[in-house]
Structures are given as structure tokens and as C-alpha cells.
Design a protein around this motif. Structure first.
Motif, PDB file in Angstrom:
ATOM      1  N   LYS A  42       0.825  -1.220   0.000  1.00 12.24           N
ATOM      2  CA  LYS A  42       0.000   0.000   0.000  1.00 12.24           C
ATOM      3  C   LYS A  42       0.856   1.266   0.000  1.00 12.24           C
ATOM      4  N   SER A  43       1.828   1.319   0.907  1.00 15.51           N
ATOM      5  CA  SER A  43       2.679   2.521   0.971  1.00 15.51           C
ATOM      6  C   SER A  43       3.509   2.656  -0.306  1.00 15.51           C
ATOM      7  N   THR A  44       4.019   1.545  -0.793  1.00 14.58           N
ATOM      8  CA  THR A  44       4.808   1.584  -2.031  1.00 14.58           C
ATOM      9  C   THR A  44       3.960   2.120  -3.182  1.00 14.58           C
ATOM     10  N   LEU A  45       2.707   1.698  -3.220  1.00 18.11           N
ATOM     11  CA  LEU A  45       1.808   2.194  -4.267  1.00 18.11           C
ATOM     12  C   LEU A  45       1.657   3.724  -4.169  1.00 18.11           C
ATOM     13  N   LEU A  46       1.439   4.246  -2.954  1.00 13.63           N
ATOM     14  CA  LEU A  46       1.316   5.700  -2.785  1.00 13.63           C
ATOM     15  C   LEU A  46       2.616   6.400  -3.116  1.00 13.63           C
ATOM     16  N   ARG A  47       3.737   5.793  -2.733  1.00 15.18           N
ATOM     17  CA  ARG A  47       5.041   6.412  -3.015  1.00 15.18           C
ATOM     18  C   ARG A  47       5.330   6.433  -4.513  1.00 15.18           C
ATOM     19  N   CYS A  48       4.861   5.408  -5.219  1.00 16.73           N
ATOM     20  CA  CYS A  48       4.997   5.421  -6.688  1.00 16.73           C
ATOM     21  C   CYS A  48       4.081   6.492  -7.286  1.00 16.73           C
ATOM     22  N   ALA A  49       2.842   6.563  -6.802  1.00 20.66           N
ATOM     23  CA  ALA A  49       1.875   7.522  -7.351  1.00 20.66           C
ATOM     24  C   ALA A  49       2.356   8.953  -7.146  1.00 20.66           C
ATOM     25  N   THR A  50       3.046   9.199  -6.020  1.00 22.41           N
ATOM     26  CA  THR A  50       3.494  10.561  -5.714  1.00 22.41           C
ATOM     27  C   THR A  50       4.954  10.762  -6.118  1.00 22.41           C
ATOM     28  N   MET A  51       5.503   9.815  -6.828  1.00 22.55           N
ATOM     29  CA  MET A  51       6.836   9.922  -7.431  1.00 22.55           C
ATOM     30  C   MET A  51       7.961  10.014  -6.410  1.00 22.55           C
ATOM     31  N   LEU A  52       7.704   9.477  -5.223  1.00 21.67           N
ATOM     32  CA  LEU A  52       8.789   9.351  -4.244  1.00 21.67           C
ATOM     33  C   LEU A  52       9.593   8.088  -4.524  1.00 21.67           C
ATOM     34  N   GLU A  53       8.984   7.181  -5.294  1.00 20.38           N
ATOM     35  CA  GLU A  53       9.677   5.988  -5.781  1.00 20.38           C
ATOM     36  C   GLU A  53       9.508   5.953  -7.294  1.00 20.38           C
ATOM     37  N   THR A  54      10.493   5.425  -7.992  1.00 21.86           N
ATOM     38  CA  THR A  54      10.327   5.227  -9.438  1.00 21.86           C
ATOM     39  C   THR A  54       9.634   3.889  -9.667  1.00 21.86           C
ATOM     40  N   ILE A  55       9.017   3.747 -10.823  1.00 25.03           N
ATOM     41  CA  ILE A  55       8.374   2.475 -11.166  1.00 25.03           C
ATOM     42  C   ILE A  55       9.311   1.673 -12.072  1.00 25.03           C
ATOM     43  N   ASP A  56       9.098   0.362 -12.108  1.00 27.60           N
ATOM     44  CA  ASP A  56       9.917  -0.497 -12.975  1.00 27.60           C
ATOM     45  C   ASP A  56       9.199  -0.856 -14.261  1.00 27.60           C
ATOM     46  N   THR A 199     -10.633  15.317  -3.932  1.00 21.44           N
ATOM     47  CA  THR A 199     -10.264  13.988  -4.432  1.00 21.44           C
ATOM     48  C   THR A 199      -9.195  13.417  -3.502  1.00 21.44           C
ATOM     49  N   MET A 200      -9.417  12.195  -3.011  1.00 21.64           N
ATOM     50  CA  MET A 200      -8.471  11.646  -2.034  1.00 21.64           C
ATOM     51  C   MET A 200      -8.246  10.141  -2.218  1.00 21.64           C
ATOM     52  N   VAL A 201      -7.023   9.740  -1.940  1.00 30.30           N
ATOM     53  CA  VAL A 201      -6.670   8.324  -1.871  1.00 30.30           C
ATOM     54  C   VAL A 201      -6.155   8.090  -0.460  1.00 30.30           C
ATOM     55  N   ILE A 202      -6.811   7.209   0.264  1.00 31.12           N
ATOM     56  CA  ILE A 202      -6.520   7.050   1.689  1.00 31.12           C
ATOM     57  C   ILE A 202      -6.217   5.597   2.021  1.00 31.12           C
ATOM     58  N   VAL A 203      -4.990   5.350   2.458  1.00 33.44           N
ATOM     59  CA  VAL A 203      -4.660   4.029   2.995  1.00 33.44           C
ATOM     60  C   VAL A 203      -5.076   4.037   4.453  1.00 33.44           C
ATOM     61  N   THR A 204      -5.895   3.095   4.847  1.00 30.81           N
ATOM     62  CA  THR A 204      -6.412   3.125   6.220  1.00 30.81           C
ATOM     63  C   THR A 204      -6.799   1.734   6.721  1.00 30.81           C
ATOM     64  N   HIS A 205      -6.708   1.603   8.052  1.00 30.50           N
ATOM     65  CA  HIS A 205      -7.235   0.397   8.704  1.00 30.50           C
ATOM     66  C   HIS A 205      -8.573   0.691   9.382  1.00 30.50           C
ATOM     67  N   GLU A 206      -9.061   1.924   9.218  1.00 29.19           N
ATOM     68  CA  GLU A 206     -10.334   2.312   9.845  1.00 29.19           C
ATOM     69  C   GLU A 206     -11.482   1.898   8.921  1.00 29.19           C
ATOM     70  N   MET A 207     -12.000   0.707   9.151  1.00 29.00           N
ATOM     71  CA  MET A 207     -12.969   0.149   8.198  1.00 29.00           C
ATOM     72  C   MET A 207     -14.317   0.875   8.194  1.00 29.00           C
ATOM     73  N   ASP A 208     -14.782   1.288   9.384  1.00 33.66           N
ATOM     74  CA  ASP A 208     -16.065   2.013   9.421  1.00 33.66           C
ATOM     75  C   ASP A 208     -15.951   3.309   8.633  1.00 33.66           C
ATOM     76  N   PHE A 209     -14.810   3.966   8.817  1.00 33.94           N
ATOM     77  CA  PHE A 209     -14.538   5.213   8.113  1.00 33.94           C
ATOM     78  C   PHE A 209     -14.492   4.971   6.598  1.00 33.94           C
ATOM     79  N   ALA A 210     -13.755   3.947   6.183  1.00 32.85           N
ATOM     80  CA  ALA A 210     -13.640   3.636   4.746  1.00 32.85           C
ATOM     81  C   ALA A 210     -15.026   3.368   4.159  1.00 32.85           C
TER      82      ALA A 210
END
Ligand code: ADP
Ligand code: MG
Length: 250
Positions: A42-56, A199-210
Motif C-alpha cells: 500500500k505505501s509503495t503504491l502511494l510512493r509510486c503515485a506521488t513519485m517518491l519511488e520510481t516504477i519499474d 479527491t483523495m486516496v486514503i490508505v487506512t485500517h479504519e474500516m467504518d470510516f472507509a
């Protein structure tokens, strides 16, 4: 046109594939929640989307414009000015706030708009004050991060992201470093942003919130999207690993 498109993304760390052929899109005004076990990417996906990581492999587009793609096997980016414009489309809020410890609250918020976006100083400070008021922190402008609770620090980091006037915000487990009694105040801020159609992309463990806030939910497992759909569909899914994951949380 989608605000964000990720097409067949692959990401490896030292030969281990952590994101596999993953595609998703986010429409303007949409709230996407990403759930899934620790280590699922999940974090890697966000880091790729925000260009903090490069994609392969694959490509990422913001508003139809390529932000990164693969050419001759290498990640490739647009020219500096276009890249800068694309990067100003989004903001990221981290799990651990990541505020500058030696800057006051107001300076944390105003610094990037002034120095990165080269905006007018007075104007930026006026807006920063309004954002602090919106976050219920008007009296903390001159405080330093260490003088604030975790929930207050996270509200400052949300204000800091908003000060850049992004078209979308990414949140990586924004409440998981907080005591339970402080979680609610952050979830409320995000909920308010959703009602303003941020517009938001949220990684979360808060299921009721999601379930309540997200238009779409993705369950990730081992670097792939194992289940996706609207909250009703996802929570009704009989996918074995997801049911097991939800069971462990409750
Ligand atoms: P999640 O956020 O879902 O817990 P992560 O995206 O942090 O998962 O991690 C996915 C996988 O990638 C894990 O196996 C993790 O150990 C690995 N990983 C993440 N970042 C790095 C890195 N910088 N170097 C090597 N492996 C990494
Ligand atoms: Mg993570």
C-alpha cells in the motif's frame, strides 16, 4: 478524464516484486480507500503515485498527462516545468506527520508555497492562517511541532498539504500513529474534505470510516488488487484473505 491513472505498474525492491501489474484510476471528486495487510504494498503504491519511488514498468498519468513512463527499460519523466506542474497536482500526508521540527506551525505550512511555488508571501501567510482556523488550530500558529499533540501535528500536516492547492490528496495511514482518542479528530477533517469534494486516496485500517467515506475501496494483497468495488460490494465479497483480514481487525 481521470485525475490519476496508474497503468500496469510494477515495482521491485532488490529483485522482489512488491507491486505487480497494478492498474487503477481516480476520478475528480472521488475518494478511494486502500486497505490490506501489512506488507501488501500500500505505501509503495502511494510512493509510486506521488513519485517518491520510481516504477519499474507501466505508466502514471495525471489529468491525461504522463508523469512517468518506461522508455528503453528506464523510468522516464517529462521536462522540468511540466513535471513541476504535474507534481503540484497532488499532496501527501504521512503516517508520522513529517513536520519540520525547527519550523513553527505557520512556517511549516507557508514554506513550500513561498519557496517551491514562488507565491506571494503575504498572500500565503493569509491563506495559512485560514487553513489553521479550518483545522481548529488558530492559537497554534507560532507553536513548534513538539508542543503539539499527535492529532494537532497531523492537522498541521494536512493544512501544509492543502496550502499547495493540490487537486488531490494522498493519505498513508493518517491515524495509525495516533492514540485512539485522537483518531476521530483526523477522520473528521478528512470527512469534511470529502464533503467539499476533495479527491483523495486514503490508505487506512479504519474500516467504518472507509465504508462511510469512500466511493471505492481496493483490498491489496501481495502487490495486487485482490478485491475492488464500492464499499457495499467490497464488504460483501467472500474473498477468503479479505474476510480473514477484516476478521482480525474486528
Ligand atoms: P504496506 O504499506 O502495505 O505495509 P509496503 O508498501 O510498505 O507495504 O511494503 C511492501 C513490501 O515492500 C514489503 O515486503 C516491504 O518490506 C517491501 N519494501 C518497502 N519499501 C522497501 C524498500 N525501500 N526497500 C526494500 N523493500 C521495501
Ligand atoms: Mg504502509
Amino acid at each position: 478524464m481521470s485525475l490519476l491513472e496508474m497503468k500496469q505498474i510494477k515495482k521491485e525492491f532488490e529483485g522482489t516484486t512488491v507491486i505487480k501489474d497494478l492498474s487503477l484510476s481516480v476520478e475528480e471528486g472521488e475518494v478511494l480507500a486502500i486497505i490490506g495487510p501489512s506488507g501488501s504494498g500500500k505505501s509503495t503504491l502511494l510512493r509510486c503515485a506521488t513519485m517518491l519511488e520510481t516504477i519499474d514498468d507501466g505508466e502514471i498519468l495525471y489529468q491525461g498527462k504522463k508523469a512517468v513512463w518506461i522508455e528503453n527499460g528506464n523510468p522516464t519523466f517529462p521536462k522540468k516545468q511540466e513535471l513541476k506542474e504535474i507534481q503540484s497536482c497532488f499532496g501527501l500526508v504521512f503516517q508520522n506527520f513529517n513536520l519540520f521540527p525547527h519550523f513553527s506551525v505557520i512556517k511549516n505550512i507557508a514554506d513550500a508555497p513561498i519557496h517551491v511555488q514562488k507565491r506571494n508571501r503575504e498572500e500565503v501567510y493569509e491563506e495559512a492562517k485560514k487553513l489553521l482556523a479550518k483545522m481548529g488550530l488558530s492559537d497554534k500558529a507560532e507553536a513548534y511541532p513538539y508542543q503539539l499533540s499527535g492529532g494537532q501535528q497531523q492537522r498541521v500536516s494536512i493544512a501544509r498539504a492543502l496550502a499547495m492547492k493540490p487537486k488531490m490528496l494522498f493519505f498513508d495511514e493518517p491515524t495509525s500513529a495516533l492514540d485512539p482518542e485522537l483518531t476521530g479528530e483526523i477522520l473528521k477533517v478528512i470527512k469534511d474534505l470529502a464533503s467539499e469534494h476533495m479527491t483523495m486516496v486514503i490508505v487506512t485500517h479504519e474500516m467504518d470510516f472507509a465504508r462511510k467515506v469512500a466511493d471505492k475501496i481496493i483490498f491489496m494483497e501481495n502487490g495486487v488488487i485482490a478485491v475492488e468495488g464500492n464499499p457495499e460490494e467490497v464488504f460483501a465479497s467472500d474473498h477468503g484473505r479479505m474476510r480473514e483480514f477484516l476478521g482480525k481487525l474486528s
